[in-house]
Design a protein around this motif. Structure first.
Motif, mmCIF file in Angstrom:
data_model
loop_
_atom_site.group_PDB
_atom_site.id
_atom_site.type_symbol
_atom_site.label_atom_id
_atom_site.label_comp_id
_atom_site.label_asym_id
_atom_site.label_seq_id
_atom_site.Cartn_x
_atom_site.Cartn_y
_atom_site.Cartn_z
ATOM 1 N N LEU A 116 22.101 -41.459 -10.166
ATOM 2 C CA LEU A 116 22.384 -42.872 -10.724
ATOM 3 C C LEU A 116 23.953 -43.853 -10.265
ATOM 4 C CD1 LEU A 116 18.879 -44.576 -11.951
ATOM 5 C CD2 LEU A 116 19.983 -44.993 -9.587
ATOM 6 N N ALA A 117 24.764 -42.596 -11.489
ATOM 7 C CA ALA A 117 25.407 -43.595 -11.619
ATOM 8 C C ALA A 117 26.741 -43.320 -10.839
ATOM 9 C CB ALA A 117 26.128 -42.792 -13.303
ATOM 10 N N GLN A 118 26.379 -42.012 -9.644
ATOM 11 C CA GLN A 118 27.291 -41.863 -8.745
ATOM 12 C C GLN A 118 27.216 -43.139 -7.765
ATOM 13 O OE1 GLN A 118 27.126 -38.372 -6.860
ATOM 14 N NE2 GLN A 118 26.637 -37.512 -8.632
ATOM 15 N N ALA A 119 25.340 -44.158 -7.733
ATOM 16 C CA ALA A 119 25.139 -44.473 -7.026
ATOM 17 C C ALA A 119 25.253 -46.683 -7.012
ATOM 18 C CB ALA A 119 24.043 -43.837 -6.445
ATOM 19 N N HIS A 120 25.598 -46.603 -8.252
ATOM 20 C CA HIS A 120 26.000 -47.726 -9.053
ATOM 21 C C HIS A 120 25.129 -48.295 -9.020
ATOM 22 C CE1 HIS A 120 30.642 -46.995 -8.507
ATOM 23 N NE2 HIS A 120 30.139 -47.062 -7.039
ATOM 24 N N GLY A 121 24.122 -47.688 -10.125
ATOM 25 C CA GLY A 121 22.772 -48.247 -9.972
ATOM 26 C C GLY A 121 22.037 -48.542 -8.322
ATOM 27 N N ALA A 122 22.053 -48.024 -7.741
ATOM 28 C CA ALA A 122 21.673 -48.361 -6.533
ATOM 29 C C ALA A 122 20.106 -47.047 -6.073
ATOM 30 C CB ALA A 122 22.276 -48.761 -5.428
ATOM 31 N N PRO A 123 18.710 -47.205 -6.327
ATOM 32 C CA PRO A 123 18.240 -46.591 -6.141
ATOM 33 C C PRO A 123 17.945 -45.598 -4.946
ATOM 34 C CG PRO A 123 16.968 -48.465 -6.482
ATOM 35 C CD PRO A 123 18.663 -48.442 -6.431
ATOM 36 N N LEU A 124 17.633 -46.364 -3.689
ATOM 37 C CA LEU A 124 17.644 -46.144 -2.556
ATOM 38 C C LEU A 124 19.174 -44.702 -1.958
ATOM 39 C CD1 LEU A 124 16.118 -48.740 -0.340
ATOM 40 C CD2 LEU A 124 14.999 -47.198 -1.718
ATOM 41 N N ARG A 125 20.182 -45.425 -2.976
ATOM 42 C CA ARG A 125 21.376 -44.852 -2.380
ATOM 43 C C ARG A 125 21.327 -43.967 -2.993
ATOM 44 N NH1 ARG A 125 27.813 -46.289 -2.948
ATOM 45 N NH2 ARG A 125 28.414 -44.424 -1.606
ATOM 46 N N ALA A 126 20.508 -43.923 -4.559
ATOM 47 C CA ALA A 126 20.825 -42.050 -4.794
ATOM 48 C C ALA A 126 19.943 -41.337 -4.694
ATOM 49 C CB ALA A 126 20.567 -42.512 -6.913
ATOM 50 N N LEU A 127 19.425 -41.775 -3.987
ATOM 51 C CA LEU A 127 18.086 -40.867 -3.026
ATOM 52 C C LEU A 127 18.676 -40.150 -1.745
ATOM 53 C CD1 LEU A 127 15.148 -39.713 -3.092
ATOM 54 C CD2 LEU A 127 14.323 -41.601 -1.593
ATOM 55 N N ALA A 128 19.500 -40.941 -1.793
ATOM 56 C CA ALA A 128 19.813 -40.594 -0.423
ATOM 57 C C ALA A 128 21.419 -38.758 -1.069
ATOM 58 C CB ALA A 128 21.272 -41.275 0.747
ATOM 59 N N LEU A 129 22.070 -39.915 -2.046
ATOM 60 C CA LEU A 129 22.728 -38.890 -2.657
ATOM 61 C C LEU A 129 22.547 -37.658 -3.249
ATOM 62 C CD1 LEU A 129 24.938 -40.841 -4.547
ATOM 63 C CD2 LEU A 129 25.462 -40.565 -2.188
ATOM 64 N N ALA A 130 21.050 -37.471 -3.480
ATOM 65 C CA ALA A 130 19.906 -35.999 -4.269
ATOM 66 C C ALA A 130 20.683 -34.960 -3.261
ATOM 67 C CB ALA A 130 19.097 -36.032 -4.502
ATOM 68 N N ASP A 131 20.537 -35.070 -1.688
ATOM 69 C CA ASP A 131 21.116 -34.108 -0.918
ATOM 70 C C ASP A 131 21.600 -32.869 -1.146
ATOM 71 O OD1 ASP A 131 21.119 -33.031 2.048
ATOM 72 O OD2 ASP A 131 23.129 -32.446 1.241
#
Length: 356
Positions: free
Chosen positions: A219-234
């Motif tokens: 979430l820190a990497q995604a600036h709090g955006a959950p859908l982006r955080a989910l994509a970054l979990a790759d």
């Protein structure tokens, strides 16, 4: 999916929005806003601007609202019934009175879709022509334009005419990640709804339900955006990020040639996406360096906070700010032809110079 496509998908984390044709999903943090908007269904604006950060579900919210506007027997709370013919068409991605306008070009010969840099005037002229045809279901017509900041000048000017004189029962929804880049003439003719980030606790709980372990750094990497955080979990994305940031921790030992060569290790079609990710990592890294050097904390790369704090004591601040601007300028050029490895090499040489 081909090997090249799979590699590219891992690094394409622009927002985590699903492809058109999937059923609309109202994410829990957007429920109150959707309810508030649909509560004004009788006074629905002809043009609605949904503005907020990428990766929070704005496109899905627009699709939920569109389904409600097209529903043939809406519920008392204004939401779609989910069972009428119109709802079934929306869910299947085949409703003739719902149109999605995005920066995509379709090959006339084989129908393949290819991402484009801009929403062109051709897209908007097709939208205008569609808006002037009688509604198939005789309920309403809804068009979603996303992202609105990608309208080029000619397209924005063409859209103005429809915004000024909208056909009856035709509604436009503009989705924007960067509303400041949408022409003021467009914004002034829309009712604006700000789509908020969810509370951190709610976002972490949602990510945990999606099977993400330790969601806080994502979430820190995604600036709090959950859908982006989910994509970054790759895992592949996170492994590559760790390799780059570990190298950035030791600028005097950093080899720009060796690190930039990692871009060429990706399939050819994925190299530009990998360069985009590398520039994003450098932007977040230098922003954290500047914040810590000024007495703040590392917000984007909390998992590297100790090493950033050590580096911040020796970085040259004014050159750091100039370098950050260079990164922003380079990111703006990503849609143009370039040699990804050579771009990365030059940026890494400049990064290393900050500590000499």
């Amino acid at each position: 999916m081909s090997e090249d496509a799979a590699e590219g998908a891992a690094f394409d984390h622009g927002g985590g929005e699903p492809a058109p044709g999937t059923p609309p999903v109202l994410h829990p943090w957007l429920g109150p806003l959707a309810q508030q908007l649909l509560g004004r269904r009788a006074r629905w604006p002809h043009a609605l601007l949904l503005a907020g950060p990428a990766g929070i579900g704005k496109l899905e919210l627009a699709r939920v609202l569109a389904q409600a506007l097209l529903c043939e027997r809406s519920r008392a709370d204004g939401f779609a019934c989910g069972a009428c013919d119109s709802c079934r068409y929306v869910i299947a991605g085949q409703h003739p009175d719902l149109r999605l306008v995005e920066p995509v070009e379709v090959d006339d010969d084989d129908g393949t879709r290819k991402a484009a840099e801009w929403i062109s005037v051709k897209h908007v002229r097709a939208l205008i022509q569609w808006s002037q045809v009688t509604s198939h279901r005789r309920v309403a017509k809804v068009a979603i334009v996303t992202p609105a900041e990608r309208l080029n000048v000619a397209a924005a000017n063409a859209l103005l005419k429809t915004l000024e004189e909208p056909p009856p029962d035709t509604f436009l929804m503009l989705v924007s990640h960067q509303p400041g880049r949408v022409p003021p003439t467009i914004v002034s003719r829309c009712v604006r709804a700000t789509v908020p980030l969810p509370p951190i606790a709610a976002a972490e709980a949602w990510l945990a339900r999606q099977g993400v372990r330790n969601p806080a750094p994502l979430l820190a990497q995604a600036h709090g955006a959950p859908l982006r955080a989910l994509a970054l979990a790759d895992p592949g994305y996170q492994s590559e990020r760790a390799a780059w940031l570990t190298a950035l921790c030791e600028p005097r030992a950093l080899s720009p040639l060796a690190l930039s060569a990692r871009i060429d290790a990706a399939p050819r079609d994925a190299r530009k996406l990998r360069l985009a990710a590398a520039i994003d990592w450098l932007l977040a890294w230098t922003a954290d360096l500047a914040a810590v050097a000024s007495g703040g904390r590392a917000a984007d790369n909390a998992d590297f906070a100790d090493r950033i704090a050590k580096l911040a004591r020796s970085v040259a601040r004014i050159p750091l700010f100039r370098y950050h601007r260079t990164l922003l300028d380079q990111r703006a050029l990503l849609a143009h032809p370039l040699q990804p490895r050579l771009v990365a090499e030059a940026l890494l040489i400049d990064y290393r110079a900050l500590f000499e």
